[in-house]
Design a protein around this motif. Structure first.
Motif, PDB file in Angstrom:
ATOM      1  N   GLU A  35      -4.198  -3.509 -19.268  1.00  0.00           N
ATOM      2  CA  GLU A  35      -3.869  -3.808 -17.866  1.00  0.00           C
ATOM      3  C   GLU A  35      -2.610  -3.059 -17.421  1.00  0.00           C
ATOM      4  O   GLU A  35      -2.548  -2.496 -16.315  1.00  0.00           O
ATOM      5  CB  GLU A  35      -3.654  -5.319 -17.728  1.00  0.00           C
ATOM      6  N   THR A  93      -2.393  -0.258 -14.553  1.00  0.00           N
ATOM      7  CA  THR A  93      -1.460  -0.445 -13.440  1.00  0.00           C
ATOM      8  C   THR A  93      -0.648   0.818 -13.200  1.00  0.00           C
ATOM      9  O   THR A  93      -0.430   1.242 -12.056  1.00  0.00           O
ATOM     10  CB  THR A  93      -0.521  -1.631 -13.716  1.00  0.00           C
ATOM     11  N   ASN A 111      -1.487   0.395  -8.721  1.00  0.00           N
ATOM     12  CA  ASN A 111      -1.663  -0.870  -8.005  1.00  0.00           C
ATOM     13  C   ASN A 111      -1.723  -2.018  -9.013  1.00  0.00           C
ATOM     14  O   ASN A 111      -1.709  -1.801 -10.220  1.00  0.00           O
ATOM     15  CB  ASN A 111      -2.926  -0.840  -7.122  1.00  0.00           C
ATOM     16  N   GLY A 112      -1.783  -3.249  -8.527  1.00  0.00           N
ATOM     17  CA  GLY A 112      -1.761  -4.413  -9.392  1.00  0.00           C
ATOM     18  C   GLY A 112      -3.103  -4.697 -10.035  1.00  0.00           C
ATOM     19  O   GLY A 112      -4.137  -4.183  -9.607  1.00  0.00           O
ATOM     20  N   PRO A 113      -3.115  -5.562 -11.096  1.00  0.00           N
ATOM     21  CA  PRO A 113      -4.347  -5.881 -11.821  1.00  0.00           C
ATOM     22  C   PRO A 113      -5.468  -6.386 -10.926  1.00  0.00           C
ATOM     23  O   PRO A 113      -6.645  -6.068 -11.146  1.00  0.00           O
ATOM     24  CB  PRO A 113      -3.903  -6.974 -12.810  1.00  0.00           C
ATOM     25  N   GLY A 114      -5.139  -7.139  -9.899  1.00  0.00           N
ATOM     26  CA  GLY A 114      -6.166  -7.673  -9.010  1.00  0.00           C
ATOM     27  C   GLY A 114      -6.893  -6.609  -8.212  1.00  0.00           C
ATOM     28  O   GLY A 114      -7.973  -6.864  -7.668  1.00  0.00           O
ATOM     29  N   GLU A 115      -6.318  -5.412  -8.139  1.00  0.00           N
ATOM     30  CA  GLU A 115      -6.923  -4.324  -7.350  1.00  0.00           C
ATOM     31  C   GLU A 115      -7.563  -3.255  -8.237  1.00  0.00           C
ATOM     32  O   GLU A 115      -8.095  -2.268  -7.722  1.00  0.00           O
ATOM     33  CB  GLU A 115      -5.842  -3.679  -6.474  1.00  0.00           C
ATOM     34  N   HIS A 116      -7.512  -3.441  -9.554  1.00  0.00           N
ATOM     35  CA  HIS A 116      -8.028  -2.412 -10.467  1.00  0.00           C
ATOM     36  C   HIS A 116      -9.510  -2.116 -10.253  1.00  0.00           C
ATOM     37  O   HIS A 116      -9.922  -0.958 -10.219  1.00  0.00           O
ATOM     38  CB  HIS A 116      -7.798  -2.836 -11.927  1.00  0.00           C
ATOM     39  N   HIS A 121      -3.800  -7.172 -22.115  1.00  0.00           N
ATOM     40  CA  HIS A 121      -2.567  -7.002 -21.327  1.00  0.00           C
ATOM     41  C   HIS A 121      -2.055  -5.567 -21.421  1.00  0.00           C
ATOM     42  O   HIS A 121      -1.603  -4.992 -20.421  1.00  0.00           O
ATOM     43  CB  HIS A 121      -1.505  -7.976 -21.829  1.00  0.00           C
ATOM     44  N   GLU A 171     -11.495  -2.504  -7.631  1.00  0.00           N
ATOM     45  CA  GLU A 171     -11.769  -1.770  -6.391  1.00  0.00           C
ATOM     46  C   GLU A 171     -11.279  -0.330  -6.484  1.00  0.00           C
ATOM     47  O   GLU A 171     -11.940   0.592  -5.978  1.00  0.00           O
ATOM     48  CB  GLU A 171     -11.110  -2.476  -5.198  1.00  0.00           C
TER      49      GLU A 171
END
Length: 397
Positions: free
Chosen positions: A242, A246, A251-256, A239, A258
């Motif tokens: 993360e 961020t 950007n958010g964790p889901g986009e790290h 965390h 990419e």
């Protein structure tokens, strides 16, 4: 805590786990102890004897030997204090291993051949060439179901000649074993001969996370896992990472993932462009040297940015039949690369001496000697050596 008496105390040395000079101290044997000596894949406990820290606990036959820095008086009554955080961590990992081992054998027939309780993670060696991702997922799901069922864990002691021992899972007793045989039971799941420390109920494990597998010894697979508080610590660490990413990537964790892929692509493109520019610069440097009416017999160049290809392009463009080239790249205060190029006989003679002066190593053939340099700051000494060599070869110079 536990009160006991000192039986013996003798001078000894301890070799630190990470290496280094031996530590002088004393080996202390007590009437009884609550500190676990290392064994069975489990590290030893830590704690205090009075106010004296215990640095290591080992087994010598039926005795636990405590290593301390200060001498203790034989016959003295002492209070033992246990490092509970370390002990409970070991309990969680060891009981977790028993559970994983039992369920892996029940589900897939994979027997455990050894295991290691590490500082950060633990590893179980399974007698199988591989495990699929689906098997790992099913095993993790099953062991966590058993934890939620709050299955009791009990300890029994059997006489060495008790026939029931034959029904207990075991890799055999140590040659110096004495006294009763200790058996750890996970109710309805496993019965295992074991000397280690364990939880009294699977619910104390909290959770088990299987991190995946690694290639083990011949035809074996290492299964890596975390149990209990180690899972929470791992989540906290992830965390924190993360949150830092961020902030850096915006950007958010889901986009790290990419975002990092895009950065890698950009870096590769920049590196490619940089290499092309370096090649162009190398060609221009060489052409500038060749365009001069009178060419020097020695060409010396240092550039912070560059690589072996950069230096070889310059050498190729200038030609080395008559000119001796000494080229270096890298930070002057750190390590770098060097290239000595020129007439074959001269390079064969000077190459090893150049490498020695630069505190590096190299190799050469056909008029090229190149390698790594540890002391780039000594380039001036190399230049003086080369200039002296040229002067001896050409007295009129």
């Amino acid at each position: 805590q536990f009160s006991t008496r000192v039986v013996s105390c003798r001078a000894a040395e301890l070799r630190p786990e990470g290496g280094g000079e031996p530590v002088r101290g004393f080996q202390v044997v007590l009437e009884d102890t609550i500190l676990f000596p290392e064994g069975g894949g489990q590290p030893d406990d830590r704690g205090l004897i009075g106010d004296v820290p215990v640095l290591r606990v080992t087994r010598r036959g039926p005795e636990a030997v405590h290593f301390v820095r200060a001498a203790l008086e034989p016959g003295a009554e002492v209070l033992l204090s246990l490092d509970w955080e370390r002990r409970f961590d070991h309990m969680q990992q060891h009981s977790g291993q028993h559970l994983i081992t039992a369920i892996a054998e029940q589900m897939f027939g994979f027997k455990t051949t050894s295991w290691e309780l590490g500082r950060q993670r633990s590893v179980i060696e399974l007698d199988t060439p591989s495990m699929t991702a689906e098997q790992i997922e099913a095993l993790e799901r099953s062991v966590n179901e058993k934890i939620r069922e709050r299955v009791p864990v009990m300890v029994r002691e059997l006489a060495a000649d008790d026939p029931e021992i034959e029904t207990v899972r075991s890799r055999g007793l140590p040659d110096d074993h004495t006294g009763p045989v200790r058996v750890v039971d996970i109710e309805g799941i496993d019965s295992n001969m074991c000397c280690g420390t364990h939880v009294s109920n699977l619910s104390d494990l909290q959770v088990i996370k299987l991190l995946g597998t690694e290639k083990g010894k011949k035809n074996k697979t290492n299964l890596v896992f975390l149990a209990g508080n180690r899972v929470l610590k791992s989540i906290e660490q992830s965390h924190s990472t993360e949150k830092a990413l961020t902030s850096l990537l915006k950007n958010g964790p889901g986009e790290h993932v990419e975002a990092v892929k895009r950065l890698q692509s950009s870096v590769k493109l920049l590196q490619k462009n940089n290499l092309n520019l370096l090649r162009d610069i190398a060609v221009l440097i060489a052409r500038d040297f060749k365009s001069k009416p009178v060419q020097s017999q020695l060409f010396v160049l240092h550039r912070k940015e560059g690589d072996s290809e950069f230096m070889n392009i310059i050498a190729n463009e200038i030609g080395t039949e008559e000119t001796l080239l000494f080229l270096t790249v890298g930070d002057e205060k750190e390590a770098g690369l060097f290239l000595l190029a020129g007439p074959v006989e001269a390079v064969e003679n000077l190459g090893p001496r150049v490498a020695e002066l630069l505190g590096g190593k190299g190799a050469g053939k056909r008029g090229r000697f190149q390698g790594k340099a540890a002391q780039m700051s000594r380039r001036g000494e190399v230049q003086a050596l080369l200039q002296e060599f040229i002067s001896r070869q050409s007295p009129e110079a």
